[in-house]
Write a protein that holds these residues in place. Sequence first.
Motif: not given
Length: 345
Positions: A142-146, A151-158, A160-170, A298-302
């Motif tokens: 998950l850390s590598t993927g994030l 580096l590759k995409y310009s994601l909405p801040i929300m 990024i926060l959701i993925v970051g939250l999942v990573l932190a909980l993991s 998947f859709t959110a990641l283009y």
Amino acid sequence: MTPLRKPPHVNAVLLVLILGLIAFILYIYFFVNPGQVVSILSKTNLAIYAGAFIAYLLYALCSSLVWQRLLNSLSVKITKRKAFIFTWVGLFFEATVPQLGWSGEVSKTYLLTKDSNAPAGKIGASVVGQKIFTMTLTVVALSTGLGLVLLKYSLPIMAILIVGLVLALSILTLGVVFYVSFKPTATKTLLNWTIKIALFFRKSWNTQNFRSKAEELLENFHLGIEQLKRKPKALIQPIGFAVLGFIFEVSVVFITFAALGQPVPVDVVLIVFTLTGTLQTVGVTVFGFPELIMTLTFTALYIDPAVSVSVALLTRVVNLWFRLIVSYLALQWAGIKIIRQTSKR
């Protein structure tokens, strides 16, 4: 005699699954062109797609070898065949029982305890050790993927926060498992809390028998963990099989993209695979919600929505329906063998 009523939680689980299925169908109807999905699925290269089923079988094999090697390090003998069967039984319970991500480990511990004279605590140490490997690999992926996605995409801040939250909980969950496993005082505190809570609801309960059995189990568990710590070289093979198994498991998604003739986005797959995997921690793994979450991510990641739906459907055919069929057969085989052995004792 009146028939037994189903436990309320069973009805609640069925309701969640039905709602998940309805949500997924509505998403396809309103946001995706069903005809385009059918067109993409009709172009599936079945020869390539067959590789996804082989990859999942190899993942289960590697998972069983991790467990078998850890058990051998604890002087608990188990054949490769039996470890493979019991691993499939664990996969069955992971997919069907609402739980906090430990039903597979509990079922394997129970089966091997019934099948052998080995202490349940030592068997528990082996499955917790394997769980630590799996959780660590999930955090790394998950850390590598994030990192790659940022580096590759310009994601909405929300997002990024959701993925970051999942990573932190993991990471937090992994830290708690480490702490409880390596600190006997922590498990003793948890045991005391459990007894106090039970006594609050059942004041007349005699806790002496339960406490003595629980303390014996926990003592064997921590002895097993210490034994594994004292043999770092013996952990090389299990860790290697764990990494290999993780590669085979995530390759199911990669192979599905390839079977559809679509580009294989490594960073996106790593994030979606680990995010949907966390659904197992709340027991929502049957048809509906996982497919919807996978498709939306998947859709959110283009990724094209129709491709996202197609990948989600084909992936779940492998890691849900194929898994349920094989693991149910393993459950029946293991149950019959244990009944026969118990009747002979």
